[in-house]
Design a protein around this motif. Structure first.
Motif, mmCIF file in Angstrom:
data_model
loop_
_atom_site.group_PDB
_atom_site.id
_atom_site.type_symbol
_atom_site.label_atom_id
_atom_site.label_comp_id
_atom_site.label_asym_id
_atom_site.label_seq_id
_atom_site.Cartn_x
_atom_site.Cartn_y
_atom_site.Cartn_z
ATOM 1 N N VAL A 1 52.004 28.006 83.772
ATOM 2 C CA VAL A 1 53.174 27.302 84.306
ATOM 3 C C VAL A 1 53.368 25.990 83.568
ATOM 4 O O VAL A 1 54.489 25.613 83.199
ATOM 5 N N ALA A 2 52.267 25.258 83.342
ATOM 6 C CA ALA A 2 52.354 23.970 82.658
ATOM 7 C C ALA A 2 52.843 24.138 81.222
ATOM 8 O O ALA A 2 53.635 23.339 80.718
ATOM 9 N N GLN A 3 52.396 25.210 80.567
ATOM 10 C CA GLN A 3 52.821 25.457 79.191
ATOM 11 C C GLN A 3 54.287 25.858 79.104
ATOM 12 O O GLN A 3 54.961 25.574 78.114
ATOM 13 N N SER A 4 54.787 26.495 80.152
ATOM 14 C CA SER A 4 56.189 26.919 80.146
ATOM 15 C C SER A 4 57.128 25.784 80.517
ATOM 16 O O SER A 4 58.335 25.894 80.357
ATOM 17 N N ALA A 5 56.586 24.679 81.018
ATOM 18 C CA ALA A 5 57.408 23.521 81.390
ATOM 19 C C ALA A 5 56.796 22.261 80.800
ATOM 20 O O ALA A 5 56.312 21.384 81.511
ATOM 21 N N PRO A 6 56.795 22.135 79.465
ATOM 22 C CA PRO A 6 56.144 20.998 78.811
ATOM 23 C C PRO A 6 56.809 19.660 79.096
ATOM 24 O O PRO A 6 56.227 18.610 78.898
ATOM 25 N N GLU A 7 58.090 19.716 79.556
ATOM 26 C CA GLU A 7 58.798 18.454 79.803
ATOM 27 C C GLU A 7 58.287 17.745 81.054
ATOM 28 O O GLU A 7 58.573 16.567 81.266
ATOM 29 N N ILE A 8 57.539 18.458 81.895
ATOM 30 C CA ILE A 8 57.000 17.837 83.103
ATOM 31 C C ILE A 8 55.745 17.066 82.747
ATOM 32 O O ILE A 8 54.771 17.635 82.278
ATOM 33 N N GLN A 9 55.784 15.759 82.952
ATOM 34 C CA GLN A 9 54.639 14.923 82.618
ATOM 35 C C GLN A 9 53.628 14.933 83.742
ATOM 36 O O GLN A 9 53.957 15.100 84.902
#
Length: 356
Positions: free
Chosen positions: A217-225
């Protein structure tokens, strides 16, 4: 009370499963997540973070849906880790017998884990190491009687080499606090040896399903800091966080109890082995509630930094360098202080020009 789940088959048929079953699976994933996180904190010597995770792990582990040998083993492993982390804090209690110090209690739990260790030499190595460090900590604190009692307790309850017991007894009689044996079998080395066991256990029992899912999930949404990247670490926040952590640390925690099988439905009369720390209140309720009522209202005195502790801190910085607070904490007895407290004290010494 049912949930519709689409099965990953060619026919894409729907199956319904009870919500309690889904909840049980999710609970086990969370249990595994915190288990792996505790192992990571232990490996990285992050004592404060370990203690915060521990309280959550305790709550999850009490869920009735968690059953089975592996769950029991992981619970005991966490019991071992918290005792080793608190190995130098002789005032921490895990058993209702006040004479049993953290590393002695760790040996009790380690015996329960014997079947999980495939390498017999590793099991014996950690067992002997727990004995040596149990004696070393007592001598370091000037408690020779406790050191002798520790040797006698191990001789009675644990299978240890007689030659090692005799050697340690001689060291205690001569009060050789800095004997080479203690340097060769330091607390740091004990933790490294236990880490070898953890690596082997995790390889055999993967517990990272939730971590892998979260990584995707984190890799698919890299814009989330992450919270660390998004929020500046200002001094005000750091101080308030430290204060919050220190307040939490003053409250002793209990972690699960299980010398006997916690999932046996019949009532068990035998005493449990506590994973978490026992508070004075809990201990008094096990022993003498009336006596505790007379003393529980007395305020706790704030311990001052002594010149001896400052000397330990300075020696630790010289050996490991500034910022290696967890390693320094393991080398000396700082009377229950945390790595954050060591960092704060070092700042005070620098500002007051007491150290170079």
């Amino acid at each position: 009370d049912e949930v519709s789940v689409c099965c990953p088959t060619d026919e894409s048929t729907d199956k319904t499963v009870s919500f309690s079953r889904v909840s049980a699976v999710a609970t086990e994933w969370m249990f595994d997540y915190f288990f792996v996180s505790l192992c990571r904190c232990f490996k990285e010597r992050k004592r404060d973070e370990f203690n915060e995770m521990l309280s959550v792990f305790e709550v999850i582990s009490e869920n009735e849906s968690l059953k089975g040998t592996t769950i029991h083993e992981k619970t005991l492993i966490c019991a071992l880790l918290v005792r080793v982390i608190d190995g130098k804090c002789l005032d921490e209690l895990f058993d209702k017998d006040r004479s049993i110090m953290p590393l002695m209690s760790a040996a009790k739990v380690w015996l329960e884990l014997k079947d999980t260790v495939s390498d017999e030499s590793l099991f014996k190595s950690i067992t002997n190491h727990l004995l040596i460090q149990s004696v070393a900590v007592c001598l370091e604190k000037g408690q020779t009687i406790s050191a002798t009692c520790s040797i006698e307790w191990f001789k009675k309850h644990v299978d240890i080499p007689r030659s090692l017991a005799r050697n340690l007894s001689t060291i205690v009689q001569k009060k050789e606090t800095y004997h080479s044996l203690f340097n060769n079998f330091s607390l740091n080395r004990l933790m490294e040896t236990i880490q070898t066991f953890l690596d082997s256990y995790l390889k055999k029992h993967p517990s990272d399903y939730l971590l892998k899912a979260a990584t995707k999930v984190a890799q698919s949404a890299p814009e989330i800091q992450s919270s660390e990247e998004a929020e500046p670490q200002d001094d005000t926040f750091s101080k308030s966080s430290r204060t919050s952590v220190q307040k939490k640390k003053r409250r002793k925690r209990n972690l699960l109890s299980t010398l006997t099988d916690v999932w046996t439905p019949e009532p068990v009369a035998e005493p449990f082995v506590c994973i978490r720390r026992l508070s004075k209140h809990e201990l008094s309720q096990m022993t003498s509630p009336a006596k505790f009522a007379e003393t529980s209202t007395a305020p706790m005195k704030r311990r001052k930094w002594t010149s001896k502790l400052d000397k330990f801190l300075e020696q630790g910085v010289r050996r490991h360098g500034v910022g290696k607070w967890a390693q320094i904490l393991n080398d000396y007895d700082f009377e229950g202080r945390t790595s954050m407290m060591l960092k704060d004290r070092w700042r005070v010494l620098i500002k007051s020009h007491q150290v170079g």
